[in-house]
Design an enzyme around this catalytic site. Structure first.
Site, PDB file in Angstrom:
ATOM      1  N   THR A 167       0.334   3.136  -0.257  1.00 28.79           N
ATOM      2  CA  THR A 167       0.125   4.569  -0.314  1.00 28.79           C
ATOM      3  C   THR A 167       1.465   5.264  -0.179  1.00 28.79           C
ATOM      4  O   THR A 167       2.511   4.620  -0.243  1.00 28.79           O
ATOM      5  CB  THR A 167      -0.824   4.963   0.835  1.00 28.79           C
ATOM      6  OG1 THR A 167      -1.158   6.325   0.681  1.00 28.79           O
ATOM      7  CG2 THR A 167      -0.183   4.731   2.180  1.00 28.79           C
ATOM      8  N   LYS A 186      -5.214   8.265   5.788  1.00 31.37           N
ATOM      9  CA  LYS A 186      -4.218   7.297   6.228  1.00 31.37           C
ATOM     10  C   LYS A 186      -3.275   7.866   7.276  1.00 31.37           C
ATOM     11  O   LYS A 186      -2.310   7.227   7.659  1.00 31.37           O
ATOM     12  CB  LYS A 186      -3.424   6.806   5.022  1.00 31.37           C
ATOM     13  CG  LYS A 186      -4.318   6.222   3.941  1.00 31.37           C
ATOM     14  CD  LYS A 186      -3.552   6.029   2.673  1.00 31.37           C
ATOM     15  CE  LYS A 186      -4.473   5.802   1.511  1.00 31.37           C
ATOM     16  NZ  LYS A 186      -3.752   5.831   0.259  1.00 31.37           N
ATOM     17  N   GLY A 203       0.918   7.230  10.572  1.00 33.52           N
ATOM     18  CA  GLY A 203       0.596   7.117   9.157  1.00 33.52           C
ATOM     19  C   GLY A 203       0.914   5.706   8.714  1.00 33.52           C
ATOM     20  O   GLY A 203       1.907   5.123   9.156  1.00 33.52           O
ATOM     21  N   SER A 246       4.464   3.247  -1.621  1.00 31.05           N
ATOM     22  CA  SER A 246       4.827   3.222  -3.043  1.00 31.05           C
ATOM     23  C   SER A 246       5.634   4.436  -3.477  1.00 31.05           C
ATOM     24  O   SER A 246       6.588   4.319  -4.233  1.00 31.05           O
ATOM     25  CB  SER A 246       3.568   3.134  -3.905  1.00 31.05           C
ATOM     26  OG  SER A 246       2.879   1.947  -3.646  1.00 31.05           O
TER      27      SER A 246
END
Length: 184
Positions: free
Chosen positions: A14, A46, A58, A137
């Site tokens: 994420t 998240k 996170g 990412s």
């Protein structure tokens, strides 16, 4: 962050971004969960609060691994009376040396009112110089966007985190614009 599971499926992480600016700290995360070439969830949360809502975390990486790390950090915070520095260092040490934890595939950002850390399975506990951490990412794109927004706008921490994640989502196919933000 991409990972391969034992089944041969590839999970793509994420994007999580923490921004400290003008006395406030915001942690933002996108909501996309991707399995191989498919988006399987659009609104995953998240980013969450732990330790009596005093710490924001996170996660990027495998969901079950991230939840396990959140529980472990909560235990460390309870043991060390909410001292995030000590709890993060002890978690990183355990993560690096414990046979079970070493297999976890995730990265974590943890913040309180004074501190901001990236904690990784390599035993890293990193506090950024400029008050910005991006992981996952789209982490690099989000971090670069946040740095530019801090330097060239009058936006507050929450707005910078949201806008930077929107920019990252326009670049990274593993990041969407369904954003969760928590702020201290």
């Amino acid at each position: 962050m991409s990972m391969s599971a034992e089944s041969g499926m590839t999970y793509h992480g994420t994007t999580i971004l923490a921004v400290r600016h003008q006395g406030r700290t915001a942690v933002a995360g996108d909501g996309q969960v991707t399995l191989n070439a498919s988006v399987i969830k659009h609104r995953a949360k998240k980013v969450r609060r732990i330790y009596n809502d005093k710490i924001i975390v996170g996660f990027a990486g495998a969901t079950a691994d991230a939840l396990s790390l959140s529980e472990r950090l909560q235990e460390k915070l309870e043991r060390y009376n909410g001292n995030l520095t000590r709890a993060a260092a002890e978690l990183a040490r355990d993560w690096r040396t414990d046979k079970y934890l070493r297999r976890l595939e995730a990265a974590m950002v943890a913040v309180d009112e004074q501190r901001m850390y990236l904690v990784s399975g390599n035993g890293d506990v990193i506090e950024p110089d400029e008050g910005i951490i991006g992981i996952g990412s789209g982490g690099v794109a989000a971090q670069a966007a946040a740095a530019a927004l801090i330097r060239h706008t009058g936006l507050d921490a929450r707005s910078i985190a949201e806008e930077a994640l929107k920019i990252a989502s326009s670049i990274c196919v593993y990041t969407n614009d369904v954003i969760t933000v928590e702020e201290i």
